[in-house]
Scaffold this active site. Structure first.
Site, PDB file in Angstrom:
ATOM      1  N   ARG A 189       0.818  -1.213   0.000  1.00 12.33           N
ATOM      2  CA  ARG A 189       0.000   0.000   0.000  1.00 12.33           C
ATOM      3  C   ARG A 189       0.858   1.273   0.000  1.00 12.33           C
ATOM      4  O   ARG A 189       0.385   2.348   0.346  1.00 12.33           O
ATOM      5  CB  ARG A 189      -0.974   0.027   1.198  1.00 12.33           C
ATOM      6  CG  ARG A 189      -2.017  -1.098   1.175  1.00 12.33           C
ATOM      7  CD  ARG A 189      -2.906  -0.941  -0.045  1.00 12.33           C
ATOM      8  NE  ARG A 189      -3.997  -1.893  -0.087  1.00 12.33           N
ATOM      9  CZ  ARG A 189      -3.941  -3.056  -0.743  1.00 12.33           C
ATOM     10  NH1 ARG A 189      -2.842  -3.410  -1.370  1.00 12.33           N
ATOM     11  NH2 ARG A 189      -4.987  -3.850  -0.762  1.00 12.33           N
ATOM     12  N   PHE A 190       2.123   1.173  -0.407  1.00 14.95           N
ATOM     13  CA  PHE A 190       3.002   2.324  -0.487  1.00 14.95           C
ATOM     14  C   PHE A 190       2.993   2.824  -1.929  1.00 14.95           C
ATOM     15  O   PHE A 190       3.983   2.748  -2.649  1.00 14.95           O
ATOM     16  CB  PHE A 190       4.419   1.949  -0.026  1.00 14.95           C
ATOM     17  CG  PHE A 190       5.066   2.998   0.825  1.00 14.95           C
ATOM     18  CD1 PHE A 190       4.513   3.388   2.039  1.00 14.95           C
ATOM     19  CD2 PHE A 190       6.235   3.618   0.413  1.00 14.95           C
ATOM     20  CE1 PHE A 190       5.100   4.364   2.822  1.00 14.95           C
ATOM     21  CE2 PHE A 190       6.837   4.589   1.184  1.00 14.95           C
ATOM     22  CZ  PHE A 190       6.277   4.968   2.397  1.00 14.95           C
TER      23      PHE A 190
END
Length: 211
Positions: A189-190
């Site tokens: 989720r970066f």
């Protein structure tokens, strides 16, 4: 499985400041072409979000029909819920999500009606039944039954035949963007986010946003 446990890891690509065009419409054109080439189902489908006079938002899926340096164009019934909301508050947001490419594009700006000539040209290019449907439907109004709607369609088809006229309340909107953001899914989720904001002089400021 719990809903909270449903997730997908994104790992197809990355997005850097060096990857993107200086102009966001050019960058959108590049990504749109890649979505078409990847055979994304309905790559022209987008969420259109509007807000009414009381500040209450609503959204729905529409199809983009044209985009260029002037903006992003879609068509609808001007008397529909979205049309009434755009009359009260002429700002909207568009969202494209191409899950196969792990990408989304957010577009925000002011919305304006396009010209009658542009409306006529597009309306007359549509399939016949789509043109008849625009005449037969009072979009967003309550309907008694499906049978009533089909009977109304049949009456309109019998009345106008092969040459239905464009109703005055049907036409296009062009969203003139002042903000465009490109999102590329990344692991953990970066994600990568590159946003463009329009300057008062018409130019664009580009910056990376934190995921």
């Amino acid at each position: 499985m719990s809903i909270a446990d449903i997730r997908k890891e994104y790992s197809r690509a990355s997005l850097s400041e060096e990857d993107v065009a200086a102009d966001p419409v050019e960058q959108f054109s590049k990504w749109f072409a890649e979505a078409v080439a990847a055979q994304v189902p309905e790559p022209n489908a987008m969420t259109v979000a509007t807000v009414n006079a009381e500040g209450r938002p609503s959204s729905r899926i529409l199809l983009i029909k044209e985009f260029d340096q002037r903006g992003f164009t879609f068509f609808t019934n001007y008397e529909s819920r979205k049309g009434q909301e755009l009359q009260a508050n002429p700002h909207a947001a568009l969202l494209f999500f191409w899950s196969e490419l792990e990408r989304q594009v957010r577009i925000e700006g002011r919305v304006e009606q396009i010209t009658a000539a542009e409306n006529d040209a597009y309306f007359n290019s549509r399939p016949l039944n789509s043109r008849l449907g625009a005449l037969a439907s009072d979009q967003s109004r309550p309907a008694g039954s499906r049978g009533e709607l089909e009977a109304r369609f049949a009456r309109v088809a019998a009345q106008f035949g092969e040459q239905p006229p464009r109703p005055a309340h049907w036409g296009g909107y062009r969203l003139v963007p002042d903000y465009i953001e490109f999102w590329q899914g990344r692991p953990s989720r970066f994600h990568d986010r590159i946003a463009y904001s329009r300057h008062p002089d018409g130019g664009w400021r580009r910056q990376r946003l934190q995921p």
